[in-house]
Design an enzyme around this catalytic site. Structure first.
Site, PDB file in Angstrom:
ATOM      1  N   THR A 189       0.862  -1.180   0.000  1.00 26.26           N
ATOM      2  CA  THR A 189       0.000   0.000   0.000  1.00 26.26           C
ATOM      3  C   THR A 189       0.899   1.231   0.000  1.00 26.26           C
ATOM      4  O   THR A 189       2.094   1.131   0.283  1.00 26.26           O
ATOM      5  CB  THR A 189      -0.896   0.024   1.243  1.00 26.26           C
ATOM      6  OG1 THR A 189      -0.033   0.032   2.379  1.00 26.26           O
ATOM      7  CG2 THR A 189      -1.794  -1.183   1.305  1.00 26.26           C
ATOM      8  N   TRP A 447     -19.388  17.995   9.601  1.00 25.36           N
ATOM      9  CA  TRP A 447     -18.465  17.482   8.596  1.00 25.36           C
ATOM     10  C   TRP A 447     -18.719  18.105   7.230  1.00 25.36           C
ATOM     11  O   TRP A 447     -19.861  18.309   6.855  1.00 25.36           O
ATOM     12  CB  TRP A 447     -18.609  15.970   8.478  1.00 25.36           C
ATOM     13  CG  TRP A 447     -18.295  15.232   9.730  1.00 25.36           C
ATOM     14  CD1 TRP A 447     -19.184  14.674  10.602  1.00 25.36           C
ATOM     15  CD2 TRP A 447     -16.995  14.971  10.264  1.00 25.36           C
ATOM     16  NE1 TRP A 447     -18.510  14.073  11.637  1.00 25.36           N
ATOM     17  CE2 TRP A 447     -17.173  14.230  11.462  1.00 25.36           C
ATOM     18  CE3 TRP A 447     -15.699  15.262   9.849  1.00 25.36           C
ATOM     19  CZ2 TRP A 447     -16.103  13.807  12.242  1.00 25.36           C
ATOM     20  CZ3 TRP A 447     -14.637  14.842  10.627  1.00 25.36           C
ATOM     21  CH2 TRP A 447     -14.835  14.120  11.806  1.00 25.36           C
TER      22      TRP A 447
END
Ligand code: ADP
Length: 540
Positions: A189, A447
């Site tokens: 990754t 958010w």
């Protein structure tokens, strides 16, 4: 007491060796084209794979050893994709854009025995050679460049190596694998948060991933396709396109190292490419040149790795009649988990509704399960298209752990992978990504989705690229700031962009600032490097 009953079918393993055998038997006449005009048949490629198998034996590369590639998309890279796992070694494709530090870390961590490297990429990796004593052999892959090759006994040349090795074994003896659970590939990754972690694929997971993406109605690769993976073969198996194309008997076009729009679109036109896959930043770079090319053969464009803005997909639909279809995935998911696009239930939808459906990341592939859970309580949330939670995924091509990492918190107690993505799922199974948890902007206790703001800003015709991040703010904690690259010839101002997005988003989502830049920083896989922007916003 009723007893369960076993089926009586053959427990034959699912292996990449079978993909090779199939290409050789059924599709020997089909072509693999590499940029620069090289055109080989699958028959010739399979012959090279046989000689490569013998060469790996002669180099003394043991079964189970990691064989690294440091290479762009080419026919020789495909031979390694097939030959390394089909002979029970493990193909470790390395991202060519890694820093020397990450590169040395993963080659050491993977314990790579051999590295196959494009000639033109030698300057990026050879300076590390002395710090990588575990690598016994370095094999140079010709790539049309004339980069000087150091005189060193560890270095050999791919074409010489395989030319010297007539294949004398039998296919069955060389390539038969009894166990589908053997490791076939290794990808790390990106390591944007902490050390890169290795995902170790098996033959079984790779074949099932291929079959899942091949299914008709998803990408549905078939023999008549001409497939162009622009997404690099060093990035998450190029989304399974190389193995998928070989399995289906489709022709493959491998574009080499250049990301030049004229080169890529020229290949699409000349080879009559039907299916291509790339990250949105690449699709954005090709978009202004679409009208210079005849692309009537194209039937499917795949975009993933980060969200494809609806305006970008619509640009393609308007220009060539083919939108960009979302694929959602991760290195940990081989990488494809869901594929977007419309289904029959959308037949009567309005144009605007269709745009909204295409903006979703799509439905999970067969055998893949998705769920969303409350970040705080871990409770599963309803599939109502409203509840936002962390996306978790399970399936036979989803990682169950990382290579040589113990007790990693990325997996739940019941074995699901935590993706770090925030998403909704609706009653029809459609996945919509809201943001990555780490990219979400927290403003005054509420958010803000950076992805949605980016989609709104990029719908302005003057905007070529945009990244939105949260800038630390003493009052609100964070406030959104947009970094914008304008198209050539555009003189759009911050006020103009604000006016443009005001009807599209809540008032308190409007960015505090627009910063105009000539380019945006990108990660090794072509995604926006928001960490770099966050660092500069913190310092500024
Ligand atoms: P990294 O980006 O860390 O290098 P990956 O390439 O595996 O690692 O990226 C996985 C992540 O990319 C996903 O968790 C998701 O946040 C993002 N991603 C992938 N596909 C999409 C998509 N179609 N839309 C939005 N985000 C996506």
């Amino acid at each position: 007491m009723p007893r369960e009953l076993d089926g009586l079918m053959q427990p034959r393993p699912l292996t990449i060796a079978h993909v090779l055998e199939r290409a050789e038997r059924l599709f020997a006449h089909k072509h693999v084209v590499t940029a620069g005009g090289e055109r080989l048949t699958y028959g010739e490629v399979a012959g090279n794979v046989r000689r490569l198998a013998t060469a790996l034996d002669s180099l003394g590369v043991p079964v189970g050893a990691r064989v690294a590639t440091f290479a762009s998309n080419s026919r020789r890279h495909l031979e390694l994709y097939l030959g390394v796992p089909a002979t029970k070694r493990v193909l470790h494709s390395i991202n060519i854009r890694l820093s020397a530090e990450h590169l040395e870390y993963i080659v050491t961590h993977a314990e790579d025995d051999v590295v196959f490297v494009d000639r033109g990429l030698l300057p990026r990796i050879w300076p590390s050679a002395d710090r990588l004593p575990g690598v016994r052999h370095w094999v140079v892959l010709p790539d049309g460049t004339d980069e000087p090759i150091p005189a060193d006994p560890r270095i050999s040349h791919y074409d010489d190596l395989i030319a010297a090795e007539p294949f004398e074994g039998s296919f069955e003896d060389t390539f038969t694998l009894a166990d589908e659970h053997l490791a076939s590939g290794l990808c790390y990754t990106s390591g944007t948060t902490g050390r890169p972690k290795g995902v170790l694929y098996s033959h079984r997971s790779t074949i099932l991933h291929c079959l899942g993406t091949l299914a008709a109605g998803l990408i549905g690769l078939c023999e008549s396709d001409v497939v162009l993976p622009i997404v690099p073969m060093f990035h998450a198996n190029a989304w399974g396109l190389p193995y998928g194309a070989v399995m289906a008997g489709a022709s493959l076009v491998l574009p080499g190292a250049s990301a030049d729009p004229a080169h890529l679109l020229g290949l699409m036109e000349a080879e009559r490419v039907t299916v291509a896959g790339a990250v949105p930043t690449v699709w954005a770079s090709l978009a202004p040149h679409l009208h210079d090319h005849e692309l009537s053969a194209t039937r499917f464009l795949l975009g993933g790795g980060s969200a494809v803005a609806p305006a970008l997909s619509e640009t393609y639909r308007a220009a060539i009649g083919v939108p960009i279809t979302h694929s959602w995935g991760m290195t940990e998911i081989s990488p494809v988990g869901a594929i977007g696009g419309t289904r029959t239930q959308h037949r009567d939808a309005t144009d605007d509704e269709l745009v909204a459906v295409r903006a979703a990341q799509g439905q999970p592939l067969p055998l893949v399960n998705l769920r969303i859970v409350d970040v705080e309580t871990g409770r599963e949330l309803p599939r109502d298209g409203q509840a936002v939670g962390e996306l978790q995924v399970a399936g036979p091509w989803v990682a169950g752990g990382y290579f040589r990492v113990a007790g990693d918190g990325s997996f739940t107690g019941d074995g699901w992978l935590r993706t770090g993505d925030l998403a909704t799922l609706d009653a029809e199974g459609y996945l919509r990504l809201v943001d990555r948890m780490k990219d979400l902007i927290k403003s005054g206790g509420e958010w803000i989705s950076s992805v949605e703001l980016e989609a709104a800003i990029s719908s302005h015709p003057g905007v070529a690229e945009v990244a939105v991040i949260g800038r630390p703010d003493p009052r609100w904690m964070e406030r959104p700031v947009a970094y914008v690259v304008l198209r050539d010839g555009s003189a759009a101002t911050a006020d103009e962009l604000l006016d443009h997005i005001t009807p599209m988003v809540a008032k308190w989502w409007l960015p505090d600032d627009f910063v105009f830049l000539p380019t945006l920083p990108k990660t090794g896989t072509g995604k926006l490097a928001k960490n770099t922007l966050r660092d500069s916003a913190r310092i500024a």
